[in-house]
Design an enzyme around this catalytic site. Structure first.
Site, short mmCIF file in Angstrom:
data_model
loop_
_atom_site.label_atom_id
_atom_site.label_comp_id
_atom_site.label_asym_id
_atom_site.label_seq_id
_atom_site.Cartn_x
_atom_site.Cartn_y
_atom_site.Cartn_z
N GLU A 192 26.11 -1.72 -26.60
CA GLU A 192 26.12 -2.92 -27.42
C GLU A 192 24.71 -3.37 -27.82
O GLU A 192 24.48 -3.79 -28.94
CB GLU A 192 26.84 -4.06 -26.70
CG GLU A 192 27.26 -5.14 -27.68
CD GLU A 192 27.93 -6.31 -26.99
OE1 GLU A 192 27.96 -6.34 -25.75
OE2 GLU A 192 28.42 -7.17 -27.72
N ASP A 193 23.78 -3.28 -26.89
CA ASP A 193 22.48 -3.90 -27.11
C ASP A 193 21.33 -2.93 -27.39
O ASP A 193 20.22 -3.37 -27.65
CB ASP A 193 22.09 -4.76 -25.90
CG ASP A 193 23.06 -5.91 -25.70
OD1 ASP A 193 23.76 -6.25 -26.68
OD2 ASP A 193 23.13 -6.45 -24.59
#
Ligand code: MN
Length: 733
Positions: free
Chosen positions: A90-91
């Site tokens: 996600e990051d």
């Protein structure tokens, strides 16, 4: 055992380095592939490089501690690797494919599931709780470990929540209390549940929380002395009886004490049962022996004994519970269980991954967690979030009761469950055919609420089918969704049947057979356009009134002309359809058929229902749906297969005819008073028949137009007030 006797924040076991983590893993998994964990750490640290947490620490401290939390439950290495990598996709630039190539499909699947949950926008209103849990369950997919990683993620965020704004603290804490703590409870992960509850409590109600922490710590010395005393007495007595055991004593966690205080509206000083003792023994038999000793030493409090060994909870929890009056006349809770049961009580489902090399979960355990799998499949059947909320709410949050099958098997239900819930828990076919139930040998109504220890027998009939009313009586998601899907299927069948009759008839009028036009390119194009996949779905759309037969004819047989013989008198159906459509333009339809307002209906002449009357509908051959009063004797004679759900829409702007019969003395002037009463109530008289009986009574039958039953009741009440009027009633024919 964690000591609840302190502020929760003091209990954090912060992990600083990868060595801390691997040391922990080696404690319970000395042969594990530590290299894989180290590699996961390296990759995660690299990927998160440059990212800083709000606390000022490097970002890697978060995944590292999430992994650390997972070791608290002694989880397998796949799960721990996923914990280290959970935020990378996600990051960071890392992709799922890279993780899959490097760590295999299991780790990748877990990371994917956690990523999906992170992307869910949870609603912060309490009412949307079901929707949130639904989303979570969907994202979880097949592997329960996804949820364990996600909860560990949340737990670490809760442990470090003090770095957030007050606003965020409150929102996250509420969400934790609403979703994550109940989930832990359902998964049986008690240690996490307790910590999440106390942390949420601390951020949601800081004043109450710190007040309680202070009060609890004030009495610490006193309490510890008391705990030691009780432990000594118990230990001596167990020893004398030859039972080897471990005894633990502790105050309950803050949030549970707080809940007791608010529920009973009392202060901490007035709560006596803040202490809980635990006796851990070697075997099930010893559990009951130990219980006997406890009860012979101290007076048990009636109604507080629970045998969760004989009847395990759905989340696998097993233990004996009792409450006694202790040596200082205080109430004490005592739990007695084996060491093995204790492991499951603390770690729940996570306990089953302990030492497992190849991940996954054994079949027996999987069976016990079937309810989770069920939630996923129910989600697929129920598409509306609110409906889903209703269905899972009871399963997730309500307290439980235990009842027996006729064979003596134990079944667990949420409180408030009925024989219908029980029947569907036995088997869908049993549920669908339920006609009655016996509880402890006595016949009970289907809405009867089951109680702990009841023995239930379901009476079935091969001709029975589920009834819509049952939805009101049952509370388990299983029963609800089974009944709903049956009813929907039935309604579809009826609508299809109705639509077929309508279409065939209309096509016959233009001299064409439906099956002749139901082929070719135009046809294929048309049914795609209306969103049907085959002819029977087209019938269904017509049956539900979504498409008028005219439209179908226009498209499929554009050149068709009415056959001469029938063209003179316009078909009844065509007329009703036109009327129905016209009426719809002028005012809203007043009847819903299977939830649809644009279906053609006619009112049965035998009982002539008006808005407000309980009604039932029947598909009548070629004439749409006929609506009867539910109590109509004629309706009882109609084939039940043709029944269809109808209801008043409530937007009563339609006008209906009904008859009111008035018996009065044969006195002059009464008729005038009567007609004034009708007018004053806004009721029009369309026709009136008046005659006199042999004993000199006047009998008037007024044919009136009304809006609904309310208006009729009012006019009847007013008529009855007139002096000289003996009897007033609504008559059907
Ligand atoms: Mn995270």
């Amino acid at each position: 055992m964690a000591d609840a006797n302190q502020d929760v924040s003091e209990k954090f076991k912060h992990i600083k380095t990868i060595e801390d983590l691997t040391a922990r893993i080696r404690e319970y998994h000395p042969q594990g592939d530590i290299k894989m964990i180290e590699r996961a750490y390296q990759i995660s640290e690299n990927a998160h490089k440059g990212q800083i947490r709000r606390s000022g620490e490097a970002y890697i401290s978060h995944p590292l501690n999430v992994a650390g939390i997972l070791t608290e439950l002694k989880l397998d290495l796949v799960t721990i690797a996923a914990g280290l990598l959970h935020d990378t996709v996600e990051d960071t630039h890392l992709t799922l494919e890279q993780i899959k190539a490097d760590f295999g499909p299991d780790v990748a699947e877990l990371v994917d599931g956690v990523t999906k949950i992170s992307q869910i926008k949870f609603s912060n209103t309490h009412a949307k709780q079901g929707e949130n849990i639904r989303k979570m369950i969907v994202a979880m997919g097949k592997d329960i470990r996804v949820v364990l990683v996600k909860i560990a993620d949340r737990l670490h965020n809760m442990r470090t929540l003090n770095h957030m704004s007050f606003e965020k603290q409150a929102r996250i804490a509420q969400e934790t209390l609403d979703i994550y703590a109940p989930l832990c409870s359902r998964l049986g992960v008690n240690t996490w549940k307790i910590e999440l509850e106390d942390l949420s409590f601390r951020y949601l109600k800081p004043d109450a929380y710190y007040d309680l922490v202070q009060k609890v710590s004030k009495k610490k010395k006193e309490r510890e002395k008391y705990i030691e005393e009780v432990k000594t007495i118990l230990n001596q007595n167990m020893k004398q009886a030859g039972i080897t055991c471990e005894i633990q004593g502790r105050p309950k966690h803050f949030y549970s004490i707080y809940k007791k205080m608010t529920a009973r509206n009392i202060d901490y000083d007035q709560i006596y049962d803040v202490l809980a003792f635990r006796i851990l023994v070697d075997s099930v038999a010893k559990c009951y022996e130990a219980l006997g000793i406890v009860h012979s030493l101290y007076k048990p409090i009636p109604g507080r004994f629970k045998d969760f060994i004989a009847m395990a909870k759905t989340n696998n929890y097993q233990s004996l519970h009792t409450a006694i009056i202790g040596p200082m006349a205080e109430q004490i809770e005592i739990q007695i269980r084996t060491h093995e049961m204790h492991l499951i009580a603390e770690r729940g489902i996570a306990a089953h991954w302990k030492y497992k090399e190849k991940g996954g979960i054994d079949q027996q355990t999987e069976k016990k967690f079937n309810w989770l799998r069920d939630l996923v499949s129910w989600h697929q059947q129920v598409h509306d979030s609110d409906e889903f909320l209703e269905t899972v709410k009871n399963d997730l949050f309500d307290s439980e009761i235990y009842v027996f099958t006729p064979k003596g098997e134990v079944r667990e239900f949420p409180e408030g469950a009925t024989p219908i819930d029980f029947a569907y828990a036995v088997h869908t076919d049993v549920g669908n055919r339920t006609v009655g139930a016996k509880v402890n040998g006595k016949i009970v109504p289907l809405k009867h609420k089951l109680r702990n220890g009841d023995r239930i027998e379901i009476l079935t009939s091969p001709t029975q089918t589920p009834h819509k009313d049952w939805l009101k009586y049952c509370i388990t998601s299983r029963a609800q969704s089974k009944i709903r899907s049956f009813i929907t299927a039935e309604e579809r069948k009826r609508a299809t049947h109705l639509g077929q009759e309508i279409l065939e008839k209309e096509f016959r009028k233009v001299g064409i057979a439906v099956n002749k036009v139901a082929k070719g390119l135009d046809y294929e194009k048309y049914i795609k356009e209306v969103g049907a996949s085959d002819i029977s779905e087209l019938y269904m759309l017509v049956g539900y009134g979504k498409i008028t037969p005219d439209k179908v004819i226009q498209r499929l047989a554009p050149d068709a002309k009415p056959v001469a013989a029938e063209s003179e008198k316009e078909s009844f159906l065509g007329k009703v359809f036109k009327e129905a459509l016209n009426r719809k333009k002028k005012s809203d339809a007043i009847i819903k058929v299977s939830g649809q307002t644009d279906i053609l209906v006619r009112y049965a002449r035998c009982c002539n229902p008006i808005p407000g009357d309980p009604i039932i509908g029947f598909i009548s051959r070629g004439r749409g749906v006929t609506v009867h009063q539910a109590s109509c004797t004629k309706a009882f004679q109609i084939d039940g297969q043709r029944k269809i759900d109808v209801e008043w829409t409530g937007t009563s702007s339609g006008i209906r005819h009904t008859k009111i019969k008035v018996v009065s003395q044969d006195a002059p002037g009464l008729l005038k008073l009567m007609s004034e009463t009708f007018t004053n109530n806004g009721v029009n008289i369309a026709n009136a028949q008046i005659r006199t009986t042999k004993d000199n009574k006047g009998v008037c039958i007024f044919d009136v137009t009304v809006k609904d039953t309310k208006q009729v009741l009012k006019v009847i009440a007013d008529l009855q007030k007139i002096k000289g009027i003996l009897d007033v009633e609504r008559v059907n024919a």
